[in-house]
Scaffold this active site. Sequence first.
Site: not given
Ligand code: VGL
Ligand code: ZN
Length: 212
Positions: A17, A57, A90, A115, A160
């Site tokens: 991410d 998302h 986000h 994901k 994550c």
């Molecule tokens: C994440 C919160 C929501 C992450 C992703 O990548 O840690 N945290 N979505």
């Molecule tokens: Zn997220």
Amino acid sequence: MAEKIKLTESDVLVVIDVQKDFCAGGALEVQNADAVVEPINKLMDVFPNVAISQDWHPVGHKSFYTSHEGKKPFETVEMPYGEQILWPEHCVVGTPGAEFHPGLNTNKAKAIIRKGTNVDIDSYSTFFENDRKTPTGMAGYLRQNGFKRVFLCGIATEYCVGFSGVDGRSEGFEVFVVTDATARFDNDDYDPMIERWNECGVAQVKSADLEA
Ligand code: VGL
Ligand code: ZN
């Protein structure tokens, strides 16, 4: 760590991410997120295999506070799979915030696994949705390529990256977190995730501990 870890063909770096929305000026900023780009690019240079995870998302995702009337960012709700933190919107499919950090060299990765794509379930781990049952395809990709040791880096350590470590162990991989190539939301000294890693055998290493 006294002895270096010598990387082999069955080792894979999984980059979690590293997207604009988690970096400076993004919708869900993680402190020091931009600082992981350089160490991760260096790791990608030395690793024989690289896979990337991307938070992705749909509009109206149930992990967004805006999808729940009267809720504020970072409050929680009870979902069928347990407690869910409500995030600012986000990494929405196709938006600039969902793009990788522009400095991240993604060329080396053979697989990009997305994901959090199911509107009703969040996904912290790169292996499973938050119901901890629905696979993302990452474990299958790693297994079919014969990868045994999984080295995790990226954002965010407590979410994550953290849950990917725990689930990677339950999927039967040897798991290492490269700590100098991860970024955390919280700047407390104490991170409860470290206890979970210790319980299930996720090791912590530094970039300098690894050699090609
Ligand atoms: C994440 C919160 C929501 C992450 C992703 O990548 O840690 N945290 N979505
Ligand atoms: Zn997220």
